[in-house]
Design an enzyme around this catalytic site. Sequence first.
Site, PDB file in Angstrom:
ATOM      1  N   SER A 262     -26.115  11.075   2.271  1.00 49.69           N
ATOM      2  CA  SER A 262     -27.266  11.164   1.363  1.00 49.69           C
ATOM      3  C   SER A 262     -26.975  12.082   0.187  1.00 49.69           C
ATOM      4  CB  SER A 262     -28.499  11.681   2.111  1.00 49.69           C
ATOM      5  OG  SER A 262     -28.829  10.883   3.210  1.00 49.69           O
TER       6      SER A 262
ATOM      7  N   ASP B  51     -34.490  29.526 -16.710  1.00 47.54           N
ATOM      8  CA  ASP B  51     -35.024  30.712 -17.391  1.00 47.54           C
ATOM      9  C   ASP B  51     -34.354  32.015 -16.959  1.00 47.54           C
ATOM     10  OD1 ASP B  51     -36.829  29.064 -18.703  1.00 47.54           O
ATOM     11  OD2 ASP B  51     -38.413  29.378 -17.223  1.00 47.54           O
TER      12      ASP B  51
ATOM     13  N   ILE C 100     -34.288  19.248 -23.479  1.00 51.54           N
ATOM     14  CA  ILE C 100     -32.851  18.956 -23.445  1.00 51.54           C
ATOM     15  C   ILE C 100     -32.101  20.085 -22.741  1.00 51.54           C
ATOM     16  CG2 ILE C 100     -32.310  20.048 -25.669  1.00 51.54           C
ATOM     17  CD1 ILE C 100     -30.363  17.763 -26.189  1.00 51.54           C
TER      18      ILE C 100
END
Length: 320
Positions: free
Chosen positions: A57, A128, A251
């Site tokens: 998987s 971030d 993006i």
Amino acid sequence: MIKRIGVLTSGGDAPGMNAAIRGVVRTALSRNLEVFGIYDGYLGLYENRMILLDRYSVSDIINKGGTFLGSARFSNFFKKDIRSIAIKNMQQRNIDFLVVIGGDGSYVGAQKLTEMGFPCISIPGTIDNDVAGTDYTIGYFTALETVVEAIDRLRDTSSSHQRISIVEVMGRNCGDLTLSAAIAGGCEFIVLPEIEFTKEELVKEIKNGIKKGKKHAIVAITEYICNVEKLAKYIQRETCRETRATILGHIQRGGAPVVYDRILASRMGEYSVDILLQGFQGRCIGTINEKMVHHDISDALKNMKRPFKFDWLKTAKQLY
């Protein structure tokens, strides 16, 4: 005795999340645990959308951006009755433990589940780099490469037109991505959430640069500080230099993860399984000086603060 675990990705996606899922799954399977993948974060947990994963998987996903399990923001998860349904869904599948990959909002969800008696471990996944308890988060370095590439391209056109370019970078209340990209991209000016900012002072600095002979300039600014389109108009009016704003937007979250993010995600995925088998719960993973560590989630959310890199800012200013 732990026999089954769940894994989900939550909040904003980050390059390397797939590598982290792979790290969790393959480590768990090597320890004779079963792993359920949960689609679309806490929303999928509530809606009972899960699938049993095997080693195949997670084949050929280490180099893929995004998250193959999907992600979502689900504010209703803060309601106790919603979390109770999520816990019931996991218990019906005999899932004993949950690994959550995401930012501080995802940490809160894991904390709430742990407080209700369902044990969780959190892995920091956000571009971030604003999560406490770790030097770096999964996805940060890939986003940094993306931002610097954009700055390089902006510099080409800015120099051709003797233009001032403002580039808005993600990061919310953390300026790490902006600061690092500004140094690597040679930006002339930086505006960060950690440092007091006035447009008048910025214009003064830009004018000083013009007096020194600068023909063009790049201003890197973290999102949400101000309206960059309005700032561009103000700078153009005050300096008589053509000024344009570029918002990089989502993006920054896309693309194949760079090598360091793949390694970091793989290590964190493995480490999360290691510590849950040692009996830890309600913990969040981090890396400090390249060493894997873990902290109490509540402590990371409430008491631990990310130190601002004042020495990096000093470097950037010296190189203006």
